[in-house]
Scaffold this motif. Structure first.
Motif, PDB file in Angstrom:
ATOM      1  N   GLY A  69       0.807  -1.220   0.000  1.00 25.54           N
ATOM      2  CA  GLY A  69       0.000   0.000   0.000  1.00 25.54           C
ATOM      3  C   GLY A  69       0.834   1.261   0.000  1.00 25.54           C
ATOM      4  O   GLY A  69       2.068   1.236   0.101  1.00 25.54           O
ATOM      5  N   TRP A  70       0.145   2.393  -0.111  1.00 26.66           N
ATOM      6  CA  TRP A  70       0.809   3.688  -0.235  1.00 26.66           C
ATOM      7  C   TRP A  70       1.577   4.101   1.017  1.00 26.66           C
ATOM      8  O   TRP A  70       2.524   4.891   0.944  1.00 26.66           O
ATOM      9  CB  TRP A  70      -0.221   4.764  -0.572  1.00 26.66           C
ATOM     10  N   ILE A  71       1.189   3.600   2.180  1.00 30.81           N
ATOM     11  CA  ILE A  71       1.893   3.976   3.412  1.00 30.81           C
ATOM     12  C   ILE A  71       3.100   3.057   3.647  1.00 30.81           C
ATOM     13  O   ILE A  71       4.245   3.498   3.715  1.00 30.81           O
ATOM     14  CB  ILE A  71       0.952   3.940   4.625  1.00 30.81           C
ATOM     15  N   SER A 214      -4.427   2.028  -2.967  1.00 32.62           N
ATOM     16  CA  SER A 214      -5.029   2.371  -1.683  1.00 32.62           C
ATOM     17  C   SER A 214      -3.947   2.462  -0.614  1.00 32.62           C
ATOM     18  O   SER A 214      -2.806   2.071  -0.831  1.00 32.62           O
ATOM     19  CB  SER A 214      -6.057   1.307  -1.277  1.00 32.62           C
ATOM     20  N   LEU A 215      -4.309   2.957   0.543  1.00 25.14           N
ATOM     21  CA  LEU A 215      -3.339   3.148   1.621  1.00 25.14           C
ATOM     22  C   LEU A 215      -2.791   1.831   2.153  1.00 25.14           C
ATOM     23  O   LEU A 215      -1.646   1.766   2.615  1.00 25.14           O
ATOM     24  CB  LEU A 215      -3.970   3.939   2.767  1.00 25.14           C
ATOM     25  N   THR A 216      -3.600   0.763   2.095  1.00 22.16           N
ATOM     26  CA  THR A 216      -3.189  -0.521   2.671  1.00 22.16           C
ATOM     27  C   THR A 216      -2.850  -1.571   1.632  1.00 22.16           C
ATOM     28  O   THR A 216      -2.583  -2.726   1.968  1.00 22.16           O
ATOM     29  CB  THR A 216      -4.281  -1.069   3.599  1.00 22.16           C
ATOM     30  N   SER A 219      -6.618  -5.412  -1.532  1.00 24.59           N
ATOM     31  CA  SER A 219      -7.644  -5.586  -0.502  1.00 24.59           C
ATOM     32  C   SER A 219      -8.037  -7.046  -0.313  1.00 24.59           C
ATOM     33  O   SER A 219      -7.911  -7.873  -1.225  1.00 24.59           O
ATOM     34  CB  SER A 219      -8.890  -4.771  -0.876  1.00 24.59           C
ATOM     35  N   SER A 232       2.624  -9.885   1.377  1.00 23.54           N
ATOM     36  CA  SER A 232       3.298  -8.758   2.039  1.00 23.54           C
ATOM     37  C   SER A 232       4.714  -9.150   2.447  1.00 23.54           C
ATOM     38  O   SER A 232       5.664  -8.371   2.295  1.00 23.54           O
ATOM     39  CB  SER A 232       2.502  -8.305   3.262  1.00 23.54           C
ATOM     40  N   CYS A 286       6.260   3.589  -7.358  1.00 25.23           N
ATOM     41  CA  CYS A 286       5.048   4.346  -7.043  1.00 25.23           C
ATOM     42  C   CYS A 286       4.237   4.673  -8.292  1.00 25.23           C
ATOM     43  O   CYS A 286       2.999   4.582  -8.277  1.00 25.23           O
ATOM     44  CB  CYS A 286       5.409   5.620  -6.289  1.00 25.23           C
ATOM     45  N   TYR A 289       2.524   1.499  -9.388  1.00 24.62           N
ATOM     46  CA  TYR A 289       1.353   1.213  -8.560  1.00 24.62           C
ATOM     47  C   TYR A 289       0.237   2.205  -8.844  1.00 24.62           C
ATOM     48  O   TYR A 289      -0.950   1.841  -8.911  1.00 24.62           O
ATOM     49  CB  TYR A 289       1.743   1.261  -7.089  1.00 24.62           C
ATOM     50  N   ASP A 294      -4.254  -2.152  -7.467  1.00 25.65           N
ATOM     51  CA  ASP A 294      -4.176  -3.514  -6.943  1.00 25.65           C
ATOM     52  C   ASP A 294      -3.822  -4.535  -8.014  1.00 25.65           C
ATOM     53  O   ASP A 294      -3.382  -5.640  -7.696  1.00 25.65           O
ATOM     54  CB  ASP A 294      -5.511  -3.916  -6.297  1.00 25.65           C
TER      55      ASP A 294
END
Length: 470
Positions: A69-71, A214-216, A219, A232, A286, A289, A294
């Motif tokens: 994710g983005w974070i 998305s941030l995470t 999904s 991950s 980045c 993505y 996703d």
């Protein structure tokens, strides 16, 4: 694990992966060790590191960020860059034994391990390096075959999936000898396809009119919760693979002039090169993505399908093939040399191993053919190809290679050598901090390896070996 270097020749020492990148300057002055005066600077060392690091690992970064994710994605990449930079500074301090200006030079990574640690750790380090080189040969075969298959499809030829690409790749690698210019060509090619991937990612984002993702990361629902965890972990290995270059840092440092001390120069060069590489990786990962969200592909260039501009994708895939075929030759040479030297020592009277057959070539010098070298190297290429056919999973293999090479070669040995070099007292604050860093990276390596192996197991359920299009 290192993907692309300015290598020109390779040491044949037992348990020693050496890639000699000395520039032949023709200077008459000699250094303190009797070798040609070294003329390298911060900028030449930085360029060597950058060309060594940026390679096929960049293709999987968008996929890795998609899992995190983005974070977490950019944060993990930044943390890996910090760890790589810090342990590289530790390793650079081990170039000379004793005094940083006049101490004995260690020309290779293995020389440094031998001088500072010695004993069984030298053999363990050699085993890890050669195992990593074997894995890299498999990974390069898979990656180059994917690009070959893309080109075969684009040209409208009849194809039977990844098998055809693997066979073509094997034929090329079995016939090409490691030539000095392969490293230069490989460096140019790696920048070519990486830049094309970045440019197409930016263009795709502009076409979409928004940033995907998305941030995470990916999904739950698109994948199961278990798959999310394993992917991950695998992403950690893929990012680690992209930063692997520690094994050639000492060789690069051996090109640097002094004074000032080589370690001081190398620390500056490492800071510059890691910063540049991280910026480039951040942009590629980045924007990849952001372009696909996703659904980011395992290999960034395959995500653009067969849409325009065809010619740009053709150039990128041709560049990948040229780079990896060349890099295959460069990185396998130390392994080839080790086996051939070990065989010659074990069977000194064998004509099959030692005899050189002179084959006359009109208008040129005769060619020396060694039957053992021919048979052994051909068998090696066949073996790596068969394994690649059985496990044609680019991301899983890259993640596993990153995991296997990260902790032992990038963290553990540099930390242990630095502790021995500086005689840091056991249980002191500094010793504890270094051991905590090493332990944390070991946990990351185990997690990344577990995620990659789990990915292989999952992919094997949906793959029929020798008859699967990737």
């Amino acid at each position: 694990m290192v993907e692309n270097t300015a290598a020109k020749s390779h040491s044949h020492q037992v348990f020693n992966v050496s890639i000699d990148i000395h520039a032949q300057t023709g200077h008459n002055l000699l250094d303190d060790d009797g070798r040609l005066k070294r003329t390298g600077t911060v900028w030449t060392a930085s360029s060597h590191i950058i060309t060594a690091v940026i390679g096929s690992g960049v293709l999987s970064l968008a996929y890795a960020i998609a899992q995190l994710g983005w974070i977490a994605g950019p944060a993990v990449m930044f943390l890996f860059s910090l760890v790589t930079y810090y342990t590289s500074t530790l390793l650079s301090s081990c170039y000379r034994s004793g005094d940083p200006l006049t101490g004995k030079r260690n020309y290779t990574y293995m020389d440094a391990v031998l001088s500072n640690l010695g004993g069984a750790k030298v053999k363990i380090c050699g085993f890890v390096q050669y195992l990593n080189l074997f894995g890299v040969a498999i990974g390069y075969t898979i990656a180059s075959s994917i690009s070959m298959m893309w080109l075969i499809r684009f040209l409208g030829c009849d194809e039977t999936g990844l098998l055809r690409g693997l066979i073509v790749s094997t034929r090329v690698e079995a016939k090409i000898h490691a030539l000095w210019w392969l490293s230069i060509v490989a460096a140019v090619m790696s920048f070519t396809y990486s830049s094309i991937g970045l440019g197409l990612g930016i263009a795709k984002v502009a076409e979409n009119g928004k940033f995907m993702g998305s941030l995470t990361g990916i999904s739950i629902g698109t994948v199961t919760q278990t798959q999310k965890i394993w992917r991950s972990f695998q992403a950690l290995g893929e990012i680690a693979f992209a930063y692997s270059y520690s094994v050639i840092l000492i060789e690069i440092q051996d090109t640097v002039r002094s004074p000032p001390s080589e370690a001081k120069t190398m620390k500056k060069a490492t800071l510059i090169s890691v910063a540049v590489t991280t910026l480039f990786y951040m942009l590629c990962g980045c924007f990849g993505y952001a372009a696909f969200g996703d659904m980011s592909p395992g290999n960034l260039l395959t995500g653009f399908g067969f849409y325009n501009p065809y010619w740009l994708l053709d150039i990128a895939n041709v560049a990948i093939v040229i780079h990896l075929v060349g890099a295959y030759q460069v990185y396998c040479q130390p392994l080839f040399a080790f086996i051939e030297k070990a065989a010659a020592q074990r069977f000194p009277d064998s004509e099959f191993i030692s005899r050189e057959i002179k084959i006359p070539i009109p208008g040129s010098r005769s060619y020396s053919l060694n039957l053992f070298r021919l048979v052994w190297r051909t068998c090696f290429v066949i073996l790596t190809t068969v394994i690649s056919m059985l496990l044609p999973f680019f991301n899983d293999v890259v993640g596993l290679l990153g995991a296997l090479g990260f902790w032992p070669l990038t963290v553990y040995f540099p930390v242990e050598m630095y502790i021995a070099q500086k005689k840091i007292p056991k249980w002191s604050t500094r010793w504890l901090c270094l051991q905590i860093l090493s332990a944390a990276c070991l946990i990351i390596t185990i997690a990344a390896a577990a995620g990659s192996i789990a990915g292989v197991v999952v992919d094997l359920k949906s793959v029929k070996p020798f008859n699967t299009s990737y």
